[in-house]
Design a protein around this motif. Structure first.
Motif, PDB file in Angstrom:
ATOM      1  N   LYS A  26     -44.963 -52.109  22.403  1.00 44.31           N
ATOM      2  CA  LYS A  26     -45.322 -52.470  21.030  1.00 44.31           C
ATOM      3  C   LYS A  26     -44.673 -51.491  20.052  1.00 44.31           C
ATOM      4  O   LYS A  26     -44.376 -50.347  20.413  1.00 44.31           O
ATOM      5  CB  LYS A  26     -46.839 -52.446  20.869  1.00 44.31           C
ATOM      6  CG  LYS A  26     -47.537 -53.454  21.756  1.00 44.31           C
ATOM      7  CD  LYS A  26     -49.027 -53.314  21.664  1.00 44.31           C
ATOM      8  CE  LYS A  26     -49.673 -54.265  22.671  1.00 44.31           C
ATOM      9  NZ  LYS A  26     -51.048 -53.944  22.933  1.00 44.31           N
ATOM     10  N   ALA A  27     -44.491 -51.944  18.820  1.00 42.05           N
ATOM     11  CA  ALA A  27     -43.832 -51.126  17.803  1.00 42.05           C
ATOM     12  C   ALA A  27     -44.554 -49.799  17.586  1.00 42.05           C
ATOM     13  O   ALA A  27     -43.901 -48.762  17.405  1.00 42.05           O
ATOM     14  CB  ALA A  27     -43.722 -51.894  16.489  1.00 42.05           C
ATOM     15  N   ASN A  28     -45.873 -49.808  17.610  1.00 44.62           N
ATOM     16  CA  ASN A  28     -46.594 -48.556  17.375  1.00 44.62           C
ATOM     17  C   ASN A  28     -46.601 -47.643  18.599  1.00 44.62           C
ATOM     18  O   ASN A  28     -47.117 -46.528  18.528  1.00 44.62           O
ATOM     19  CB  ASN A  28     -48.018 -48.813  16.885  1.00 44.62           C
ATOM     20  CG  ASN A  28     -48.821 -49.669  17.837  1.00 44.62           C
ATOM     21  OD1 ASN A  28     -48.278 -50.228  18.782  1.00 44.62           O
ATOM     22  ND2 ASN A  28     -50.105 -49.775  17.592  1.00 44.62           N
ATOM     23  N   ASP A  29     -46.008 -48.086  19.717  1.00 44.73           N
ATOM     24  CA  ASP A  29     -45.886 -47.253  20.911  1.00 44.73           C
ATOM     25  C   ASP A  29     -44.478 -46.684  21.079  1.00 44.73           C
ATOM     26  O   ASP A  29     -44.146 -46.121  22.122  1.00 44.73           O
ATOM     27  CB  ASP A  29     -46.266 -48.048  22.163  1.00 44.73           C
ATOM     28  CG  ASP A  29     -47.744 -48.412  22.189  1.00 44.73           C
ATOM     29  OD1 ASP A  29     -48.545 -47.672  21.577  1.00 44.73           O
ATOM     30  OD2 ASP A  29     -48.090 -49.432  22.811  1.00 44.73           O
ATOM     31  N   ARG A  59     -45.714 -47.946  27.589  1.00 43.93           N
ATOM     32  CA  ARG A  59     -46.468 -49.188  27.681  1.00 43.93           C
ATOM     33  C   ARG A  59     -47.421 -49.068  28.858  1.00 43.93           C
ATOM     34  O   ARG A  59     -47.172 -48.338  29.820  1.00 43.93           O
ATOM     35  CB  ARG A  59     -45.568 -50.399  27.841  1.00 43.93           C
ATOM     36  CG  ARG A  59     -44.897 -50.480  29.183  1.00 43.93           C
ATOM     37  CD  ARG A  59     -44.076 -51.733  29.314  1.00 43.93           C
ATOM     38  NE  ARG A  59     -43.312 -51.664  30.557  1.00 43.93           N
ATOM     39  CZ  ARG A  59     -43.046 -52.682  31.307  1.00 43.93           C
ATOM     40  NH1 ARG A  59     -43.418 -53.891  30.957  1.00 43.93           N
ATOM     41  NH2 ARG A  59     -42.370 -52.542  32.422  1.00 43.93           N
ATOM     42  N   SER A  94     -37.958 -56.754  18.059  1.00 44.31           N
ATOM     43  CA  SER A  94     -38.171 -58.191  18.130  1.00 44.31           C
ATOM     44  C   SER A  94     -37.887 -58.662  19.546  1.00 44.31           C
ATOM     45  O   SER A  94     -36.842 -58.323  20.120  1.00 44.31           O
ATOM     46  CB  SER A  94     -37.241 -58.907  17.145  1.00 44.31           C
ATOM     47  OG  SER A  94     -37.396 -60.304  17.237  1.00 44.31           O
TER      48      SER A  94
END
Length: 153
Positions: free
Chosen positions: A65-68, A86, A119
């Motif tokens: 995820k982007a925040n990871d 992740r 994306s």
């Protein structure tokens, strides 16, 4: 080329980073896991492209995820440092995969305008190239007389 692998401690100058990252020559999957205690390390695959105006780095990070993901510029914007992780659920428990990658960036990139977009499991970093300045010629006047003394420090 505007990018090369950054491996500050390696006697191989970055060769080992690619060698153990899951090279397609050895048929190893893109996120190769290396077990270290209870933490799994992986090295995502990446693709570099550039033209006369722009540089682009695409990194495969499926399931992240982007925040990871964290992207930093180090050493006055000359080293790109990416880290991320992740968690994967397996049989009523979770395994965490982490990755870390550093790239040395060329002086021809405007790193103040670096962008990162995630994306469909692909992180794409882009940076424009700096405008090339025409070399300037300067004439230095020659004067008669004694040269000035060396300045004090």
């Amino acid at each position: 080329m505007s990018l090369s692998l950054w491996n500050n401690n390696s006697p191989f100058g970055g060769f080992d980073d690619d060698f153990f990252s899951g090279s397609p020559v050895f048929g190893i999957p893109a996120l190769t896991a290396f077990k270290n205690d209870n933490l799994l390390h992986s090295s995502p695959r990446y693709e570099v492209s550039e033209n006369s105006k722009q540089f682009r780095l695409a990194v495969d990070v499926p399931g992240v995820k982007a925040n990871d993901i964290k992207v930093d510029l180090e050493r006055d914007g000359r080293v790109l440092h990416m880290t991320g992780h992740r968690k994967v659920e397996k049989e009523n428990s979770f395994e965490e995969y982490k990755f870390e990658k550093r790239f040395a960036l060329g002086n021809d990139l405007d790193t103040t305008k670096l962008t990162a977009n995630l994306s469909d499991g692909v992180l794409v970093l882009t940076a424009p190239k700096k405008e090339k300045e025409e070399p300037k010629a300067t004439t230095v006047p020659v004067t008669l007389g004694e040269a000035p003394a060396l300045m004090d420090e």
